[in-house]
Scaffold this active site. Sequence first.
Site, short mmCIF file in Angstrom:
data_model
loop_
_atom_site.label_atom_id
_atom_site.label_comp_id
_atom_site.label_asym_id
_atom_site.label_seq_id
_atom_site.Cartn_x
_atom_site.Cartn_y
_atom_site.Cartn_z
N ALA A 67 3.00 -10.60 3.12
CA ALA A 67 2.29 -11.72 2.50
C ALA A 67 2.33 -11.48 1.00
O ALA A 67 2.50 -10.35 0.55
CB ALA A 67 0.86 -11.78 3.01
N GLY A 112 3.15 -9.01 6.63
CA GLY A 112 3.36 -10.33 7.23
C GLY A 112 4.80 -10.57 7.67
O GLY A 112 5.05 -11.39 8.55
N GLU A 115 5.00 -8.99 10.97
CA GLU A 115 4.19 -9.85 11.86
C GLU A 115 4.94 -11.12 12.24
O GLU A 115 4.88 -11.56 13.39
CB GLU A 115 2.86 -10.19 11.18
CG GLU A 115 1.94 -8.98 11.06
CD GLU A 115 0.67 -9.28 10.28
OE1 GLU A 115 0.77 -9.55 9.07
OE2 GLU A 115 -0.42 -9.25 10.88
N GLU A 135 -0.52 -2.43 5.09
CA GLU A 135 -1.72 -3.07 4.52
C GLU A 135 -2.79 -2.08 4.09
O GLU A 135 -3.52 -2.33 3.13
CB GLU A 135 -2.32 -4.07 5.53
CG GLU A 135 -1.53 -5.35 5.71
CD GLU A 135 -0.42 -5.25 6.74
OE1 GLU A 135 -0.10 -4.13 7.21
OE2 GLU A 135 0.14 -6.31 7.09
#
Length: 261
Positions: A67, A112, A115, A135
């Site tokens: 992200a 992300g 993911e 993260e």
Amino acid sequence: MADSKNILSEVKQGILYLTINRESKLNALNFATLTELREIFDEVSDNREIKAVIITGSGDKAFIAGADISEIAELNELNARKFAENGQEIFSMIENCHKPVIAVVNGFALGGGCELAMACHMRIAVAQAKFGQPEVNLGIIPGYGGTQRLTYLIGRGKANELMMTGDMIGADEARSLGLVNHVLPTKEDAMAKAEEIIRKIMSKAPLAIGMVIDCVNAVFVSDEDGYQTEANSFARCVKSGDYKEGTSAFLEKRKPVFKGE
Ligand code: COA
């Protein structure tokens, strides 16, 4: 397919090719890119021209490096939950799509990015790809479904190790853990492998493929009885013209021609 700013899209011979196109930011997923992804997957189900989807990242370095950290840095307690739920919702749309979605992981798949790859039905990686959920280095945890999907895919011990250390692993290790289906030397090879698998799937009954996706996903929904889902889906298949065609073709010793009806 509508024009998107951050995602290149092209349909060729029934396959929708999506390329996350923020190469200078290692294809980091910002809010605008996620919104485009949502709009695209809103259309995929109804668009009869699209039979399958391949997602990759632009350039040779990254699939998606996570992200967008410049946006993460601006979060507060109030909007952080929405931030996570928005990503979770979009990734669930991908996971529940009735058309096969394959990630061609051409480099870093972090946060992300890992993911998103895990939300796809399969992952084909290039040898130099790297996977990780880093993260904790930022003081957060995966928020787009990673804590759940990584654990399902590779098991609790390894998932804990990757998410607690933030370590990256290479493509071969990812394959040995079950995170990746195949590893190929180059992006072209990985793309060819994804296309080979998709062509095979496209020769089968589309309704049955959608039912396989539903039943496999049911394993991961705690309040759903997967055996019931399987029996219901089996019955739905038997109502279809493709079921008649598939069984007749076998008995008549010919190749079936499926219509997705
Ligand atoms: N969000 C926003 N920008 C990112 C990004 C992310 N997740 N990952 C990389 N970028 C940007 C960098 O800020 C840099 O931009 P700049 O050129 O404007 O400074 C550009 O992409 C290139 O990245 P850089 O770090 O210089 O490349 P590198 O080869 O030295 O390192 C990584 C590559 C993937 C190891 C490193 O970029 C990284 O650790 N990225 C963050 C990974 C992460 O924590 N993801 C989870 C987020 S929740």
